[in-house]
Design an enzyme around this catalytic site. Structure first.
Site, PDB file in Angstrom:
ATOM      1  N   ARG A 408       0.816  -1.215   0.000  1.00 11.15           N
ATOM      2  CA  ARG A 408       0.000   0.000   0.000  1.00 11.15           C
ATOM      3  C   ARG A 408       0.850   1.265   0.000  1.00 11.15           C
ATOM      4  NH1 ARG A 408      -2.865  -3.331   3.863  1.00 11.15           N
ATOM      5  NH2 ARG A 408      -4.539  -4.396   2.751  1.00 11.15           N
ATOM      6  N   VAL A 409       2.171   1.111   0.020  1.00 14.13           N
ATOM      7  CA  VAL A 409       3.065   2.264  -0.125  1.00 14.13           C
ATOM      8  C   VAL A 409       3.396   2.473  -1.591  1.00 14.13           C
ATOM      9  CG1 VAL A 409       5.335   3.180   0.470  1.00 14.13           C
ATOM     10  CG2 VAL A 409       3.980   2.019   2.201  1.00 14.13           C
TER      11      VAL A 409
END
Length: 549
Positions: A408-409
């Site tokens: 999710r980064v």
């Protein structure tokens, strides 16, 4: 014999002057019942939650349940020697563990006691087991890559410094191997690693330590071990202990060189120094670090695995008669993991810019990622690396399912060069997975579909990697660029890995020095790209000539 009153008087006066009563008060309780690593104590009315208590036999305990008429205590030591009626006394301190440079290269239990037979650990620094997670103002966004050395991870599921990335999969699918590869790849990158083994066989932990020592990784690694033979309380606190040891390096500031590696003094010890902030501040009053200021170190903490820690916590909770919830886990098992993983962060410049990256490991049963503990940890972390048994048995190692796995980064945790080449790779892999299922039901396929299937098969081979062989970032970028530009298209699928290996060797000795220039800052500039493409073409001609011969 003559009695001289003046002598007696002088002696009495001297004794009175030197008389000192050293009074101390201790709150002492009595053991009511004991068994299975927990006990109930009567009399410790003012004990605090998570406070350390001392038993007669020298064992340590932690106050766990504060009830109206008794205290539930988990015993962190030999509980077989504790008997009903023995005394327990308060220490007035919350449970803490030793921390500091002396632990690097050692194997310790969750109390910080050495278990590697190399003698005592000389450190006076202590860190609280239950440290506070940094607040929002003390953090900054994750933007620095933590190189995994694994092509599938660095290209499609990147991990950044300060991120929490879950490694999830069935037993015997390579979860520990991925974690150990990431530790080995941190050599020379200024990252302090902590490997926490929870509920594993002692032989398995010994094998991991031997492997880390073989590759020189113990020079920057601490191993915290609570094996399956250890009581449940030690398995429960092991991840917290490992995090506390890592936080010491994140929060304290050290002198670092231009590459971010900590500098050692003449005695071989890390140089500590206070950080220096720039005198001018921005409109919010924040001051950044000076360019050459000491800073907090980057740390990597691996919890292998949290499934077994949750089972240990369930055992303690049920023995202490806490009400059970779903799957008999206590209602606060989510909080048990969230307060652990929230301590991972990338600190702001004003706090030293250190980081703690967490890689929790979760073992699933028959691939069920929707079970209680897996869904809990998935919701806390910033992505997951999913290892699939079917891929593992098919010979795809590491067996990472790049479709289900996610970070999710995203691109924020990638170098510019990798970001430029990885987008095409992910797209090709997604199309291949879609067409692979479709192609099983049809024998008459058009040229475009066949080309995509052919490219996908070669991508799968390219992403395969040997055990404990992490790859440099510039080698990965060059190999993926060659795949994207079609230089692997004519290579038989079974020879893709050999082609890649020889290609990287060729690039290292190429007169243009493109690979070395790429490795200086990992930016795929136009001139570097052109030189690489020319080198790819030269190597393909050599390979074709050799292959025909």
């Amino acid at each position: 014999m003559t009695i001289r009153p003046d002598e007696i008087t002088s002696v009495l006066k001297k004794e009175i002057e030197n008389f000192d009563v050293d009074l101390s008060m201790e709150e002492v309780g009595t053991v009511l019942e004991v068994g299975d690593g927990i006990c109930r104590v009567y009399g410790l009315e003012r004990v605090m939650a998570n406070e350390m208590v001392q038993f007669e036999n020298g064992a340590t305990g932690m106050a766990f349940n504060l009830e109206e008429d008794s205290v539930g205590i988990v015993i962190l030591g030999d509980y077989l020697q504790i008997r009903e009626g023995q005394t327990v006394k308060r220490t007035g301190r919350v449970l803490s563990v030793p921390a500091g440079e002396a632990l690097i290269g050692r194997v310790v239990n969750p109390l910080g006691e050495p278990i590697d037979g190399k003698g005592p650990i000389a450190t006076t620094d202590m860190m609280p087991l239950e440290g506070r997670a940094p607040g929002i103002a003390d953090r900054q966004s994750v933007h620095e890559p933590l190189a995994a050395g694994i092509k599938a991870v660095d290209a499609m599921i990147p991990v950044g410094r300060g991120q929490r990335e879950l490694i999830i999969g069935d037993r015997e699918t390579g979860k520990t191997s991925v974690a150990v590869d990431m530790i080995i790849n941190q050599r020379g990158k200024g990252v302090i690693c902590v490997y926490v083994a929870v509920g594993q066989k002692a032989s398995t932990v010994a094998g991991v330590v031997a492997r880390l020592r073989e590759y020189g990784a113990m020079d920057y690694t601490i191993v915290v071990s609570a094996t399956a033979n250890d009581p449940a309380p030690l398995q429960y606190i092991a991840p917290y202990a490992g995090t506390a040891m890592a936080e010491y390096f994140m929060y304290n500031t050290f002198v670092v060189d231009s590459r971010g590696n900590p500098v050692r003094d003449g005695n071989g010890k890390l140089q500590r120094a206070p950080l220096r902030l720039q005198p001018e501040a921005d409109h919010l009053g924040r001051r950044k670090l000076e360019k050459d200021s000491p800073r907090g170190l980057h740390t990597l903490c691996i919890y292998d695995d949290l499934s077994k820690q949750a089972v240990a916590y369930r055992q303690l909770s049920l023995l202490l008669r806490r009400p059970p919830g779903r799957e008999a886990y206590p209602g606060d098992v989510f909080y048990c993991h969230s307060r652990l993983l929230e301590r991972s962060a990338k600190l702001s410049d004003e706090k030293g810019a250190g980081s703690l990256t967490a890689l929790p490991v979760i073992e699933t049963q028959a691939g069920d990622v929707s079970a209680y503990i897996p869904t809990n940890v998935i919701s806390i972390t910033d992505g997951q690396i999913y290892l699939e048994p079917e891929l593992f048995y098919a010979g795809v190692r590491p067996a990472i399912n790049v479709g289900i796995s996610v970070s999710r980064v995203g691109g924020n945790a990638q170098t510019k060069g990798m970001k430029k080449v990885a987008g095409r790779l992910r797209l090709d892999m997604a199309q291949y997975r879609e067409l692979e299922a479709f192609a099983q039901f049809s024998s008459d396929l058009d040229k475009n579909t066949l080309r995509q299937l052919s490219r996908g098969q070669r991508n799968v081979e390219l992403l395969k990697q040997g055990l404990f062989k992490p790859q440099a970032a510039e080698d990965q970028i060059a190999a993926i660029l060659a795949m994207n530009e079609g230089f692997f298209d004519e290579v038989p699928v079974g020879e893709v890995r050999a082609f890649e290996e020889k290609l990287v060797e060729f690039l290292r000795s190429h007169p243009s020095g493109a690979l070395a220039r790429l490795g200086s800052n990992y930016v795929l500039a136009d001139d570097i790209r052109e030189d690489l493409l020319k080198a790819f073409a030269q190597f393909r001609e050599q390979w074709a000539a050799t292959h025909k011969a």
